[in-house]
Design a protein around this motif. Structure first.
Motif, PDB file in Angstrom:
ATOM      1  N   ALA A 171      13.427   0.898  15.048  1.00 32.46           N
ATOM      2  CA  ALA A 171      12.460   1.997  15.014  1.00 32.46           C
ATOM      3  C   ALA A 171      11.455   1.785  13.886  1.00 32.46           C
ATOM      4  O   ALA A 171      10.269   2.064  14.043  1.00 32.46           O
ATOM      5  CB  ALA A 171      13.181   3.332  14.840  1.00 32.46           C
ATOM      6  N   PHE A 172      11.914   1.271  12.745  1.00 35.09           N
ATOM      7  CA  PHE A 172      11.022   0.985  11.623  1.00 35.09           C
ATOM      8  C   PHE A 172      10.007  -0.074  12.026  1.00 35.09           C
ATOM      9  O   PHE A 172       8.812   0.052  11.741  1.00 35.09           O
ATOM     10  CB  PHE A 172      11.843   0.533  10.406  1.00 35.09           C
ATOM     11  CG  PHE A 172      11.018   0.279   9.173  1.00 35.09           C
ATOM     12  CD1 PHE A 172      10.745   1.304   8.294  1.00 35.09           C
ATOM     13  CD2 PHE A 172      10.524  -0.980   8.893  1.00 35.09           C
ATOM     14  CE1 PHE A 172       9.991   1.080   7.149  1.00 35.09           C
ATOM     15  CE2 PHE A 172       9.774  -1.216   7.766  1.00 35.09           C
ATOM     16  CZ  PHE A 172       9.507  -0.177   6.883  1.00 35.09           C
ATOM     17  N   ALA A 173      10.484  -1.117  12.679  1.00 36.92           N
ATOM     18  CA  ALA A 173       9.600  -2.208  13.092  1.00 36.92           C
ATOM     19  C   ALA A 173       8.551  -1.735  14.098  1.00 36.92           C
ATOM     20  O   ALA A 173       7.380  -2.117  14.019  1.00 36.92           O
ATOM     21  CB  ALA A 173      10.418  -3.351  13.674  1.00 36.92           C
ATOM     22  N   SER A 174       8.944  -0.876  15.041  1.00 37.40           N
ATOM     23  CA  SER A 174       7.975  -0.387  16.020  1.00 37.40           C
ATOM     24  C   SER A 174       6.970   0.561  15.366  1.00 37.40           C
ATOM     25  O   SER A 174       5.786   0.542  15.710  1.00 37.40           O
ATOM     26  CB  SER A 174       8.686   0.293  17.186  1.00 37.40           C
ATOM     27  OG  SER A 174       9.357   1.454  16.747  1.00 37.40           O
ATOM     28  N   LYS A 205       0.040  -0.953  11.993  1.00 41.05           N
ATOM     29  CA  LYS A 205      -0.798  -2.141  11.865  1.00 41.05           C
ATOM     30  C   LYS A 205      -1.878  -2.201  12.931  1.00 41.05           C
ATOM     31  O   LYS A 205      -2.925  -2.801  12.720  1.00 41.05           O
ATOM     32  CB  LYS A 205       0.061  -3.402  11.915  1.00 41.05           C
ATOM     33  CG  LYS A 205       0.836  -3.639  10.644  1.00 41.05           C
ATOM     34  CD  LYS A 205       1.620  -4.920  10.733  1.00 41.05           C
ATOM     35  CE  LYS A 205       2.357  -5.206   9.451  1.00 41.05           C
ATOM     36  NZ  LYS A 205       3.127  -6.448   9.509  1.00 41.05           N
ATOM     37  N   GLN A 206      -1.625  -1.591  14.101  1.00 41.93           N
ATOM     38  CA  GLN A 206      -2.644  -1.558  15.143  1.00 41.93           C
ATOM     39  C   GLN A 206      -3.763  -0.595  14.782  1.00 41.93           C
ATOM     40  O   GLN A 206      -4.913  -0.795  15.150  1.00 41.93           O
ATOM     41  CB  GLN A 206      -2.035  -1.142  16.468  1.00 41.93           C
ATOM     42  CG  GLN A 206      -1.190  -2.202  17.115  1.00 41.93           C
ATOM     43  CD  GLN A 206      -0.562  -1.719  18.411  1.00 41.93           C
ATOM     44  OE1 GLN A 206      -0.640  -0.547  18.757  1.00 41.93           O
ATOM     45  NE2 GLN A 206       0.087  -2.632  19.122  1.00 41.93           N
ATOM     46  N   ALA A 260       6.568   4.360   1.988  1.00 40.00           N
ATOM     47  CA  ALA A 260       5.271   3.718   2.196  1.00 40.00           C
ATOM     48  C   ALA A 260       4.857   3.795   3.661  1.00 40.00           C
ATOM     49  O   ALA A 260       3.686   4.033   3.969  1.00 40.00           O
ATOM     50  CB  ALA A 260       5.330   2.263   1.739  1.00 40.00           C
ATOM     51  N   LEU A 261       5.812   3.618   4.564  1.00 45.27           N
ATOM     52  CA  LEU A 261       5.504   3.731   5.989  1.00 45.27           C
ATOM     53  C   LEU A 261       5.074   5.155   6.333  1.00 45.27           C
ATOM     54  O   LEU A 261       4.114   5.349   7.080  1.00 45.27           O
ATOM     55  CB  LEU A 261       6.698   3.304   6.830  1.00 45.27           C
ATOM     56  CG  LEU A 261       6.491   3.324   8.340  1.00 45.27           C
ATOM     57  CD1 LEU A 261       5.368   2.377   8.746  1.00 45.27           C
ATOM     58  CD2 LEU A 261       7.764   2.957   9.062  1.00 45.27           C
ATOM     59  N   GLU A 262       5.754   6.146   5.778  1.00 49.34           N
ATOM     60  CA  GLU A 262       5.351   7.541   6.007  1.00 49.34           C
ATOM     61  C   GLU A 262       3.952   7.789   5.464  1.00 49.34           C
ATOM     62  O   GLU A 262       3.142   8.486   6.091  1.00 49.34           O
ATOM     63  CB  GLU A 262       6.353   8.487   5.339  1.00 49.34           C
ATOM     64  CG  GLU A 262       7.706   8.502   6.003  1.00 49.34           C
ATOM     65  CD  GLU A 262       8.723   9.312   5.213  1.00 49.34           C
ATOM     66  OE1 GLU A 262       8.353   9.921   4.181  1.00 49.34           O
ATOM     67  OE2 GLU A 262       9.896   9.328   5.625  1.00 49.34           O
ATOM     68  N   TRP A 263       3.650   7.234   4.286  1.00 50.17           N
ATOM     69  CA  TRP A 263       2.327   7.395   3.692  1.00 50.17           C
ATOM     70  C   TRP A 263       1.261   6.771   4.591  1.00 50.17           C
ATOM     71  O   TRP A 263       0.220   7.366   4.838  1.00 50.17           O
ATOM     72  CB  TRP A 263       2.303   6.751   2.310  1.00 50.17           C
ATOM     73  CG  TRP A 263       1.065   7.003   1.526  1.00 50.17           C
ATOM     74  CD1 TRP A 263       0.809   8.049   0.693  1.00 50.17           C
ATOM     75  CD2 TRP A 263      -0.118   6.181   1.498  1.00 50.17           C
ATOM     76  NE1 TRP A 263      -0.445   7.924   0.154  1.00 50.17           N
ATOM     77  CE2 TRP A 263      -1.031   6.786   0.629  1.00 50.17           C
ATOM     78  CE3 TRP A 263      -0.468   4.998   2.122  1.00 50.17           C
ATOM     79  CZ2 TRP A 263      -2.279   6.253   0.364  1.00 50.17           C
ATOM     80  CZ3 TRP A 263      -1.718   4.465   1.864  1.00 50.17           C
ATOM     81  CH2 TRP A 263      -2.611   5.082   0.996  1.00 50.17           C
TER      82      TRP A 263
END
Length: 142
Positions: free
Chosen positions: A40-43, A49-50, A127-130
């Motif tokens: 789920a993190f990777a997706s 990134k898109q 960081a991903l949430e940000w």
């Protein structure tokens, strides 16, 4: 292979062998195995990134990005190792790889690492949430 290259190859290979031995030693003693990131993190990261690139992330962090030449590299002044008012920019943003490198600090990495290095988050999950909140992606309800 010439001798200097053999020495360089061995110097890089030895730490990898030691790390493999260390992980085996820890596994024998019941330590949890080092696992890859959750799917789920990777997706979620792929979706970020898109939608957003590293230039936009740098702009959101307030890094002064300088465009000297039309290419896949942009330079920036790193506020981590100096006051941010350096005469010459010490960092490079690689737009084709979504990665950065600062020659003054000796640090680099992906967008996640950039957000952590400049203090907007303390971990990869934060960081991903940000990044999701700043790129307009609704955060998943857990």
């Amino acid at each position: 292979m010439p001798a200097p290259f053999q020495d360089l190859f061995k110097s890089r290979l030895v730490p990898l062998q030691k790390e493999r031995e260390r992980r085996g030693w820890l596994a024998q003693r019941g330590a949890p195995a080092i696992t890859p990131p959750h799917p789920a993190f990777a997706s979620r990261l792929a979706e970020v990134k898109q939608r957003i690139d590293i230039i936009s992330v740098a702009a959101l962090l307030g890094l002064p990005v300088i465009e000297h030449w039309p290419s896949t590299r942009r330079r920036f002044r790193c506020p981590v190792h100096g006051d941010g008012n350096d005469k010459n920019p010490s960092g490079v943003l690689y737009t084709d790889q979504n990665r950065y490198w600062c020659f003054g600090c000796g640090t680099g990495g992906s967008m996640i690492d950039l957000v952590i290095a400049f203090g907007a988050a303390t971990s990869a999950g934060r960081a991903l949430e940000w990044l999701e909140s700043h790129s307009g992606i609704p955060q998943p309800l857990v």
